[in-house]
Design an enzyme around this catalytic site. Structure first.
Site, PDB file in Angstrom:
ATOM      1  N   ARG A  77       0.833  -1.209   0.000  1.00 57.88           N
ATOM      2  CA  ARG A  77       0.000   0.000   0.000  1.00 57.88           C
ATOM      3  C   ARG A  77       0.865   1.255   0.000  1.00 57.88           C
ATOM      4  O   ARG A  77       0.537   2.243  -0.656  1.00 57.88           O
ATOM      5  CB  ARG A  77      -0.950  -0.025   1.195  1.00 57.88           C
ATOM      6  CG  ARG A  77      -2.030   1.045   1.133  1.00 57.88           C
ATOM      7  CD  ARG A  77      -3.071   0.856   2.216  1.00 57.88           C
ATOM      8  NE  ARG A  77      -2.505   1.029   3.545  1.00 57.88           N
ATOM      9  CZ  ARG A  77      -3.186   0.830   4.679  1.00 57.88           C
ATOM     10  NH1 ARG A  77      -4.446   0.427   4.652  1.00 57.88           N
ATOM     11  NH2 ARG A  77      -2.603   1.021   5.850  1.00 57.88           N
ATOM     12  N   LYS A 127      -2.658   6.654   1.306  1.00 61.26           N
ATOM     13  CA  LYS A 127      -2.405   7.097   2.673  1.00 61.26           C
ATOM     14  C   LYS A 127      -1.400   8.244   2.606  1.00 61.26           C
ATOM     15  O   LYS A 127      -0.193   8.038   2.635  1.00 61.26           O
ATOM     16  CB  LYS A 127      -1.878   5.926   3.506  1.00 61.26           C
ATOM     17  CG  LYS A 127      -2.424   5.933   4.907  1.00 61.26           C
ATOM     18  CD  LYS A 127      -2.172   4.637   5.646  1.00 61.26           C
ATOM     19  CE  LYS A 127      -2.466   4.811   7.093  1.00 61.26           C
ATOM     20  NZ  LYS A 127      -3.899   4.901   7.417  1.00 61.26           N
ATOM     21  N   GLU A 176     -16.178   7.020   4.292  1.00 66.13           N
ATOM     22  CA  GLU A 176     -15.542   6.536   5.519  1.00 66.13           C
ATOM     23  C   GLU A 176     -15.421   7.689   6.504  1.00 66.13           C
ATOM     24  O   GLU A 176     -16.005   8.748   6.293  1.00 66.13           O
ATOM     25  CB  GLU A 176     -14.188   5.895   5.205  1.00 66.13           C
ATOM     26  CG  GLU A 176     -13.191   6.817   4.522  1.00 66.13           C
ATOM     27  CD  GLU A 176     -11.803   6.175   4.400  1.00 66.13           C
ATOM     28  OE1 GLU A 176     -11.347   5.497   5.337  1.00 66.13           O
ATOM     29  OE2 GLU A 176     -11.172   6.378   3.349  1.00 66.13           O
TER      30      GLU A 176
END
Ligand SMILES: *Cc1c(COP(=O)(O)O)cnc(C)c1O
Length: 341
Positions: free
Chosen positions: A82, A184, A220
């Site tokens: 990720r 992220k 989210e």
């Protein structure tokens, strides 16, 4: 290994420097050999890419002690991949995934005295990140980068039981369609600060963000994915290209389907369906699952049948099973626990 004399159960979620961290620098098109260092500070140009244009991506994972005394991390290979995905989206050179695994292993090994003992509820939080370190004034990617991993002990997320939280439907958006919501990056957090401070001032614990394009679908929160349970026991999690792919959420879906034999759905979730769900939780590395008791949409309350006192039964089952796997009390899918050596 002699552990540090720390009151583990009283630790909060804050930064406490540990002995060693890992650093590798990228220059002239390549990552250098890298290694552990004692130096907890960074000296760089006042005009560094990270300082001017927020060119930085990060990860978060934990090392902890299992019931049988092993020091492990949970699926760190997914953090490695990720981080590489996040880096590519911001024109940052990806750090090789095999080297990430070695580096994260070495940082934990060098700070073993800070890995909390089994049963304390505390963990060693690990923060890998990459940032543009060379000077950039015209808008373009930096030419030099630093990859760094530090570790810091953190306390149990829920001190004295997991109480359901109350969240509000935010008037702010978290991520644009085709934007950076799925990576992220620090930039996603910088712009969420005003929204979370505002929510806290109004007495809410968290924000629920809806899709920025239509404000119809659930996305989210600032730092955790949603998981819902229908009245007939199906586990539902929202699908969108602008949601950050939580490793905890993906693991919970696998646990639900393959270990517990439940029905799972990963699909778009309309906000107007939320009132019909039986249970709601937030998933992320820090808490695994935080139960949500109430969602407030501009004065209109959605109160889940699971209430404000404890987790709903399905979410509790998922929580117990995943934390059982993480702590080595329950056999999980192969390769989920990485033993630090
Ligand atoms: C890190 C993060 C999560 C949780 O991901 P995990 O891999 O489960 O820790 C969820 N949403 C956002 C926006 C995040 O940054």
């Amino acid at each position: 290994m002699e552990k540090k004399n720390i009151n583990w159960s009283e630790l909060g979620f804050g930064y406490m420097p540990t002995e060693k961290r890992y650093v590798s620098n990228y220059k002239n098109g390549a990552w250098d050999e890298g290694g552990l260092t004692d130096d907890a500070t960074i000296t760089m140009s006042e005009c560094a890419g990270v300082l001017q244009y927020a060119q930085t991506v990060f990860e978060g994972l934990k090392a902890y002690t299992t019931e049988d005394g092993r020091t492990v991390m949970f699926r760190p290979d997914l953090n490695a991949s990720r981080l590489a995905d996040s880096a590519r989206r911001l024109e940052i050179p990806a750090f090789p995934e095999d080297r990430f695994m070695q580096a994260v292993n070495d940082v934990v090994k060098a700070n073993l005295a800070y890995v909390p003992p089994y049963g304390s509820g505390a963990t060693l939080y690990i923060r890998p990140f990459i940032f543009g370190s060379s000077s950039v004034i015209g808008v373009k990617p930096a030419e030099e980068y630093q990859f760094r991993i530090f570790a810091t002990p953190v306390g149990p997320y829920f001190k004295g039981g997991a109480k359901p939280i109350t969240i509000k439907v935010s008037d702010f958006d978290r991520a644009a369609p085709h934007g950076t919501g799925h990576i992220k990056a620090g930039l996603n957090y910088a712009m969420s600060l005003h929204a979370i401070v505002t929510a806290h001032e109004e007495g809410y614990d968290e924000n629920m963000y809806l899709d920025a394009g239509t404000r119809t679908y659930v996305e989210e929160t600032g730092g955790a994915n949603f998981l819902f349970v229908t009245k007939d026991g199906t586990v539902v999690t929202p699908k969108s290209d602008s949601i950050l792919p939580s490793i905890t959420r993906r693991s919970l879906m696998t646990v639900a389907e393959e270990v517990l034999g439940m029905k799972v759905e990963h699909r778009q979730v309309r906000f107007d369906e939320v009132k019909d769900f039986a249970e709601c939780g937030l998933c992320g590395t820090a808490a695994v699952i935080s139960p949500v008791g109430k969602i407030v949409d501009h004065g209109k309350e959605i109160c889940f049948p699971s209430g404000m006192e404890k987790m709903g039964p399905v979410i509790q089952k998922l929580y117990d099973t995943l934390t059982g796997i993480q702590m080595g009390r329950i056999e999980g899918p192969k390769g989920w626990l990485y033993e630090v050596k």
